[in-house]
Design an enzyme around this catalytic site. Sequence first.
Site, mmCIF file in Angstrom:
data_model
loop_
_atom_site.group_PDB
_atom_site.id
_atom_site.type_symbol
_atom_site.label_atom_id
_atom_site.label_comp_id
_atom_site.label_asym_id
_atom_site.label_seq_id
_atom_site.Cartn_x
_atom_site.Cartn_y
_atom_site.Cartn_z
ATOM 1 C CG ASN A 27 6.746 5.018 41.243
ATOM 2 O OD1 ASN A 27 6.953 3.860 40.892
ATOM 3 N ND2 ASN A 27 6.616 5.353 42.506
ATOM 4 C CB SER A 70 -0.918 -0.001 1.231
ATOM 5 O OG SER A 70 -1.789 -1.099 1.203
ATOM 6 N NE ARG A 119 6.819 5.500 47.497
ATOM 7 C CZ ARG A 119 7.475 4.432 47.932
ATOM 8 N NH1 ARG A 119 8.363 4.545 48.903
ATOM 9 N NH2 ARG A 119 7.243 3.252 47.415
ATOM 10 C CB VAL A 125 -8.614 -15.745 16.262
ATOM 11 C CG1 VAL A 125 -8.494 -15.321 17.719
ATOM 12 C CG2 VAL A 125 -9.816 -16.676 16.087
ATOM 13 C CD GLN A 126 -2.763 -15.220 14.139
ATOM 14 O OE1 GLN A 126 -1.560 -15.024 14.220
ATOM 15 N NE2 GLN A 126 -3.293 -16.019 13.224
ATOM 16 N NE ARG A 150 3.603 -1.635 49.378
ATOM 17 C CZ ARG A 150 3.450 -0.970 48.240
ATOM 18 N NH1 ARG A 150 4.407 -0.151 47.844
ATOM 19 N NH2 ARG A 150 2.371 -1.118 47.493
ATOM 20 C CG ASP A 210 1.563 -10.353 8.280
ATOM 21 O OD1 ASP A 210 1.089 -11.255 8.990
ATOM 22 O OD2 ASP A 210 1.144 -10.076 7.151
#
Length: 745
Positions: A495, A121, A696, A262-263, A434, A166
Amino acid sequence: MFSLSVFHRSIKSCSYFSFLGNLSFQHSWMNAAVRAVVRMGIYVGAKVYFVHEGYQGMVDGGDNIKEATWESVSSMLQMGGTVIGSARCKDFRMHEGRLKAAHNLVQRGITNLCVIGGDGSLTGANLFREEWSGLLAELVQQGLIDEEASQKYSALHIVGMVGSIDNDFCVTQRKCYLALVSALACGADWVLIPEMPPEDGWEEKMCQKLSAKRAGMKRLNIIIVAEGAIDRNNQPITSEHVKNLVVQRLGFDTRVTILGHVQRGGTPSAFDRILASRMGVEAVLALLETTANTPACVVSLCGNQSVRLPLMECVQMIQHLYLIKYNNNTNVFVCTCRSFENNLKTYKLLAHRKPESELPQSNFNVAVLNVGAPAAGMNAAVRSAVRVGISEGHKMFAVSDGFEGFYKGQIKEIKWADVGGWTGQGGSLLGTKRTLPAKHIDKIAEQMRKYNINALLVIGGFEAFLGIMELLAARGTYEELCVPMVMVPATVSNNVPGSDLSIGADTALNAITVTCDRIKQSASGTKHRVFIIETMGGYCGYLASVGGLAAGADAAYIFEEPFDIRDLQSNVEHLTEKMKTSIQRGLVLRNENSNENYTTDFIYQLYSEEGKGVFDCRKNVLGHMQQGGAPSPFDRNFGTKIAAKAMQWISKKLNESYRKGMKDNKDSACLLGMRRRALVFQPVVQLRDETDFVHRIPKEQWWLKLRPLMKILAKYKTSYDISDSGQLEHVVLNRPKQSEAMAAI
């Protein structure tokens, strides 16, 4: 053509532009890209046209070419396929067909095309552009247009976007092919692809591997066969052939699933929506800046950076495959794409274990641990690190429950087979907490001495970053900590300083996007309604902002962009105006810590009160559903590749200078992050100045530049920073040496 006022850094409003031509949009499977081009085009003051049914619609003209409006692309973002249609066109391959197409465009004053398609294309579009002046001359000669129109529309400008499942075009992100990337994402036992035919005798090797896996108590195996797979004799390898082979030689119960179309179907992921939106806007900007001498280009992303590349250079790259002649005169195609080669090497490294006799003996022990909140993709990263480490000859140790498990001695050796099947599992199978190491440094040093740990790979979020810094600070006291340390960012909040992306963030964005789609759909057919959605992220507004872009939000409130009651009122008024048209649903996202006073409840009540008589409101707090679920294909592959690179860095450091000068060597404690186009190792001490430790978050965050894009696509009048837009570059052909090509095969 465009005549425009000079500008350098931002587009203030459409009054900066006057247009002699109009934008036209041709065939796409990415509706998000269609939406972005239409709305960005209207934003800068252009007329935008749909060309339905691809080149066939351009040739046939008539109602196939219609002017697009802002509302005509509403509710398009979440739709798969292509709303404007697509069709293969034999007529456009003929000169007469292209002459008709030129006539139809000139009649509407269209001189700019945004084309989405594969290399066929885009090659056709470039040919159309090259013939344009000759086609206009023919139209004048035939009396179909006058000389004035020929002069006015004398140049045709083209920008391409790659629309192919593809992924066989040379410039797009996720460059490699479906089968190989899928094999990486699901941990397939064997993959067969046309770009890399297997060695002679592959059947026996594959069956031996499958037998070994079953002997190791693995209950299932996955073999991926790409469409077009061939052997060294150029004979096709089909899924049915592979099934019969396994049944006859091993007697395993075997099933074949052909995915087929399906893809092609389904709702686009958050990544695809954001990619398509960014590319669509970049395409409009590229058309604005084009001149008669500018070559047709393709817009894309390289890493996290927008790029523009000459269209024909890209096509030539695809056509330029290396032919390697074997003794039996068989032709084997070797892809020149570096990303493809890296993916293939990574897959082979993780899927095929070398015999013990072939492994190097390093005598080094490497520990892997997860720190912070769970993030989808952590397990893929651990699997990759363990298997790469074993392939490098190291003994790998897994630490349970982060630094807390470290000082408690929850450490054990982890083998190749122990991480089988981890790629697709969410959460953290190692466990993660943590807890920071500072209060337990002595016990951690004791455990490192006990297990003779020579290097650390820490996978996690902001706590992992802080933890590495605390370990680094204690090197002066504990010699055991003078070892290579590397952190891989993994957090849904995205973050971590030093990295544009973190493992787990893509999965969280998908969860937000899918949930927002369903919430909006719940109001389908009802009266006008606005939804207020709260997202996670701490003080980082990444999820709210980028999730808002992917879900088509009208506003997204975040900590990094302060707002007050006037902003809230302005947003309510904006939505009220939109609701008076055909728009029936509104979407507002709020980061959980965006403002301590303007809470989700407050915003919900404000919108409910101010919207009376026009729309009603509903609110949803998404909560921990953003952390759960199986990792997305992007997070699986990102985690796999970044952890593999981290382990290779560790091996290099261990072999270079183990504990020699590491006490004062800041380069031996690094964070591996995605920076624009590449994965980069950065000493954590250098990232200290880039970090807002109170909240943070990094002090500078790249995604903030996407917020004006979200606002523009939601019909706000705002400025748009173009300083980060793509620049025209040339395609560089990577020519591997023949020995390297042979080794890859």
